[in-house]
Write an enzyme that holds these catalytic residues in place. Structure first.
Site, mmCIF file in Angstrom:
data_model
loop_
_atom_site.group_PDB
_atom_site.id
_atom_site.type_symbol
_atom_site.label_atom_id
_atom_site.label_comp_id
_atom_site.label_asym_id
_atom_site.label_seq_id
_atom_site.Cartn_x
_atom_site.Cartn_y
_atom_site.Cartn_z
ATOM 1 N N ASP A 215 38.305 28.587 25.013
ATOM 2 C CA ASP A 215 37.805 29.412 23.925
ATOM 3 C C ASP A 215 38.858 30.426 23.455
ATOM 4 O OD1 ASP A 215 35.573 30.431 22.286
ATOM 5 O OD2 ASP A 215 35.686 32.180 23.601
ATOM 6 N N GLU A 262 40.604 25.765 21.492
ATOM 7 C CA GLU A 262 39.787 26.219 20.356
ATOM 8 C C GLU A 262 40.683 27.050 19.448
ATOM 9 O OE1 GLU A 262 38.318 28.600 17.843
ATOM 10 O OE2 GLU A 262 37.908 29.756 19.667
ATOM 11 N N ASP A 316 28.516 27.411 17.394
ATOM 12 C CA ASP A 316 28.504 28.565 16.485
ATOM 13 C C ASP A 316 28.199 28.193 15.038
ATOM 14 O OD1 ASP A 316 28.969 30.641 18.276
ATOM 15 O OD2 ASP A 316 31.146 30.456 18.147
#
Length: 420
Positions: A215, A262, A316
């Site tokens: 992330d 990411e 998300d």
């Protein structure tokens, strides 16, 4: 193989960097009942029936009071809410072995938590072995930051800065930026300790998963530091990250690491250079692909390379159906034109777009379970910037049917992605 053993991050020849494959993202809490056990094994069976090679999930740590797994109280521990058998006996010998196997971080946890970690090791090892037997690899998720007040911050306070917290700067979507509030790493302090905390965190990651999404990868190049007293992120500043050093330190001990970086949002050339130097694929998302004003955009299908993982959506974003139903006219027209050009059915937008996305040059394509089911915005997992109401999507028992599996297998075989 127990959960504490280091597994090769490549399952046979199904490395997403080298073999065309696909998978489905569904967090454990989104299973009926939200636990390990029969429902988890049943989802593995469904994936195998659908010709899928990968199951991706969100972080496994104890979530915060809103249910977010990205603000977990521990970067190492698993949540006891996943346990199928929370009352199963744990012997003193098992506890001692667990403490020895995970000596670096087990001491950071409260003693009453340790039996649950032993139980999780058993149940997770059983699920992972079952998945491997069915030809399904597990993809995890590593949040870059730890939660404020977490066991990590309490156990290693010297590794975190005072006076600043994490966030992202203002952009076209958030005029005030986002003040996440997570503690920020003291990278010089970590460097003096040869990045031991990160090496142990990565070691734990690949004890659990075959591949992991990393992330907010861009923060390893530069991160946004917000004054802790501020209510929003506008007065934050860019600070230099550690670059490749934590990764090289970890690789020296545990070998190659199979990460998906990411790299969504505004990504600078140094971030892309670091990702490629490390050999990690980035991410592209279908819902960002149709913009008539951005023909060079990395998410557009014609601009995909073989160093990306192509997602229909993420935890998300909205669901594919929810996004389509609210898509503004210019983007909808471009998407419909792309479907027509590909000879796909624009009237069945969900599956037309899935089949289109499966044609990506990317070795790995990941779908959301909600998109396989054609669910609308009510099934969205998270809306960034909001606290309550997120992380609640869950399947009903039997909602993913054999018919869904057949349809996904057909699309997967059409694109040359079906597992053997």
């Amino acid at each position: 193989m127990t959960c504490g053993e280091r597994a090769n991050p490549v399952i046979d020849d199904r490395n997403p960097l080298t073999r065309r494959s696909s998978g489905v993202q569904l967090h454990l809490t989104s299973l009926p009942g939200g636990r390990l056990g029969p429902e988890a094994r049943g989802f593995v069976d469904w994936l195998a029936e659908a010709g899928q090679s990968w199951w991706q999930m969100l972080p496994l740590g104890p979530p915060d009071r809103y249910g977010s797994p990205y603000k977990s109280s521990s970067a190492f521990a698993a949540w006891n809410g996943f346990l199928e058998s929370p009352e199963a006996e744990v012997t003193p010998e098992e506890l001692a072995a667990f403490g020895e196997r995970h000596a670096y971080w087990a001491a950071s946890l409260l003693a009453p938590m340790l039996p649950d970690q032993v139980r999780f090791e058993r149940e997770w090892a059983a699920l992972r072995a079952y998945a491997r037997q069915r030809g399904v690899g597990l993809i995890g998720d590593v949040p870059i930051y730890v939660a404020p007040g977490s066991y990590d911050q309490q156990a290693w306070p010297e590794l975190f800065l005072d006076g600043v917290v994490a966030g992202v700067p203002p952009d076209a979507f958030t005029a005030a930026g986002q003040r996440w509030g997570n503690p920020i790493y003291d990278w010089p302090a970590l460097r003096r300790r040869r990045y031991r905390w990160w090496t142990e965190r990565f070691r734990r990651t690949f004890q659990l998963y075959d591949v992991a999404r990393l992330d907010h990868f861009r923060a390893f190049v530069a991160y946004w530091a917000v004054p802790a007293a501020d209510r929003d992120a506008r007065r934050g500043t860019w600070q230099r990250g550690p670059g490749r050093a934590p990764f090289r330190a970890a690789e020296a001990e545990i070998g190659p690491m199979a990460f998906i970086a990411e790299d969504l949002g505004v990504i600078t050339p140094p971030v892309t250079r670091l990702r490629r130097e490390l050999g990690y694929p980035g991410m592209v998302v279908l819902q960002f692909a149709f913009d008539p004003d951005d023909p060079r955009g990395p998410h557009r299908l014609e601009n995909h390379g073989d160093d990306v993982v192509a997602y229909t959506g993420t935890h998300d974003t909205d669901t594919l159906r929810g996004w389509w139903d609210t898509l503004e006219a210019p983007r909808r027209a471009e998407a419909q034109a792309a479907l027509r050009e590909a000879g796909l059915d624009g009237d069945d937008a969900d599956w037309g777009l899935i089949r289109l996305w499966m044609r990506s040059p990317a070795a790995l394509v990941m779908l959301q379970a909600q998109d396989v089911l054609g669910l609308g915005g009510e099934a969205r997992m998270n809306l960034p910037g909001t606290a309550g109401g997120a992380w609640k999507f869950a399947l009903e028992h039997g909602q993913l049917t054999a018919r869904h599996a057949r349809r996904l297998r057909a699309a997967t075989e059409e694109a040359g992605r079906a597992r053997g």
